[in-house]
Design a protein around this motif. Structure first.
Motif, short mmCIF file in Angstrom:
data_model
loop_
_atom_site.label_atom_id
_atom_site.label_comp_id
_atom_site.label_asym_id
_atom_site.label_seq_id
_atom_site.Cartn_x
_atom_site.Cartn_y
_atom_site.Cartn_z
N ASN A 47 0.83 -1.21 0.00
CA ASN A 47 0.00 0.00 0.00
C ASN A 47 0.86 1.26 0.00
N VAL A 50 2.50 1.88 -3.44
CA VAL A 50 1.53 2.37 -4.42
C VAL A 50 1.11 3.80 -4.11
N ASP A 51 0.82 4.08 -2.84
CA ASP A 51 0.32 5.40 -2.46
C ASP A 51 1.40 6.47 -2.47
N GLU A 52 2.59 6.12 -2.00
CA GLU A 52 3.66 7.11 -1.84
C GLU A 52 4.49 7.28 -3.11
N PHE A 53 4.70 6.18 -3.84
CA PHE A 53 5.63 6.23 -4.98
C PHE A 53 4.99 5.86 -6.31
N ASP A 54 3.67 5.63 -6.30
CA ASP A 54 2.95 5.30 -7.54
C ASP A 54 3.54 4.08 -8.24
N VAL A 55 3.98 3.10 -7.47
CA VAL A 55 4.55 1.88 -8.05
C VAL A 55 3.46 1.12 -8.80
N GLU A 56 3.79 0.74 -10.02
CA GLU A 56 2.90 -0.03 -10.87
C GLU A 56 3.58 -1.34 -11.27
N ASP A 59 7.40 -1.92 -12.47
CA ASP A 59 8.32 -0.88 -12.01
C ASP A 59 9.43 -1.49 -11.17
N ARG A 93 11.93 3.17 -8.74
CA ARG A 93 10.96 4.08 -8.14
C ARG A 93 11.36 4.48 -6.73
N SER A 138 -0.01 2.55 6.91
CA SER A 138 -0.71 2.10 5.70
C SER A 138 -1.65 0.94 6.02
#
Length: 233
Positions: A47, A50-56, A59, A93, A138
Motif C-alpha cells: 500500500n 503504491v500510495d507514496e511512490f505510484d509503483v505499478e 516498475d 521508483r 498504511s
C-alpha cells in the motif's frame, strides 16, 4: 497473480503458524513472525509503495538490505504491488537501504532493522523516508488494482512465473515440505540470495529460521532449540 500472492496462498489456511524466525547474532535478538504478521507487513509495504511512490506492475524497486524479517516485508510487499526487485538503484521508483547505508537517488526509504520494529531514532538525511514509521500507518489489506500477469518482471531478469517455477524446483530438489523448519545463514543478495534464502523455503511453505551475522559456535544450539530439519548455508 503476483509472486507474493502465489507464495502465500497455500499458507492462508493457518494464519497463526510461525513463518519466519529471525536471529541477529550481532545484537542478540530473536523475532518470530506468524503468517498473518508477515502478510500484514507485506500489505502495508505494498500500500505504501503504491500510495507514496505510484509503483505499478513492472516498475523497479531496489533493495539493498540484509537478511532480516523487515526485509521479508519489503520484498513481499514489492512483489504484491507487482514491482520488479533489483539490486541497483538506477531507474528504481524507490531504493530501500539500511541505516548505515547511503545512496544518491530521488526516492530513498531507510529501514531501521530494529529488532522490535521501531523506526529510526532521528529523521534520515537528504529527504529520505523512515520506512517503518511511514509504512506502519498504511492499510493492513492490499488488493492490486488489476491482476499481475505471470510474465511481469519480478526478480532481476526473471518474471513471476520463472521465479516461482525456479523456487519450487529448488525446494523440491532439496526435499523441503511444509513440515520442515529450515535454518539458513544465507545473505539475501538480489537476485540469487533472495531466491535461495527466502523464496525456496516460502515455495515449500516451510518455516524459515534465518540467522543474520551468524556466530558459528551458536548454530548447533539454535538447531536444537528451533528443532530445525534442514539447513541452507
Amino acid at each position: 497473480m503476483s509472486l507474493a500472492e502465489e507464495l502465500v496462498r497455500p499458507l492462508l489456511a493457518s494464519p497463526a503458524k510461525p513463518l519466519i524466525t529471525h536471529y541477529d547474532d550481532r545484537v542478540g535478538s530473536r523475532v518470530e513472525l506468524s503468517v498473518a504478521t508477515t502478510l500484514n507487513w507485506a500489505a502495508k509495504t505494498a500500500n505504501w509503495l503504491v500510495d507514496e511512490f505510484d509503483v505499478e506492475p513492472g516498475d523497479d524497486v531496489a533493495v539493498r538490505l540484509p537478511a532480516h524479517w523487515q526485509t521479508a516485508g519489503v520484498l513481499l510487499g514489492a512483489w504484491w504491488a507487482g514491482a520488479r526487485v533489483v539490486p541497483d538503484h538506477g531507474g528504481a521508483r524507490v531504493v530501500f537501504i539500511g541505516p548505515d547505508d547511503s545512496v544518491d537517488a530521488p526516492a530513498v526509504a531507510v529501514v531501521s532493522l530494529d529488532p522490535m520494529g521501531r523506526g529510526l531514532s532521528t529523521p534520515p538525511p537528504g529527504g529520505a523516508l523512515d520506512y517503518l514509521t511511514e509504512a506502519r500507518t498504511s492499510g493492513d489489506q492490499f488488493t492490486p488494482l488489476s491482476p499481475i500477469p505471470g510474465d511481469t518482471p519480478a526478480l532481476g531478469s526473471s518474471t513471476v512465473d520463472e521465479v516461482l517455477a525456479e523456487a519450487r524446483s529448488r525446494a523440491e530438489k532439496l526435499g523441503l515440505t511444509a513440515a520442515d523448519r529450515v535454518l539458513s545463514t544465507l545473505d539475501w543478495s538480489v537476485p540469487d540470495g533472495v531466491l535461495d534464502g527466502l523464496l525456496v523455503p516460502l515455495a515449500a511453505s516451510a518455516h524459515l529460521v534465518q540467522v543474520t551475522h551468524a556466530d558459528p559456535e551458536k548454530l548447533a544450539r539454535k538447531r536444537e532449540a528451533e528443532r530445525t530439519t534442514a539447513d541452507l548455508a
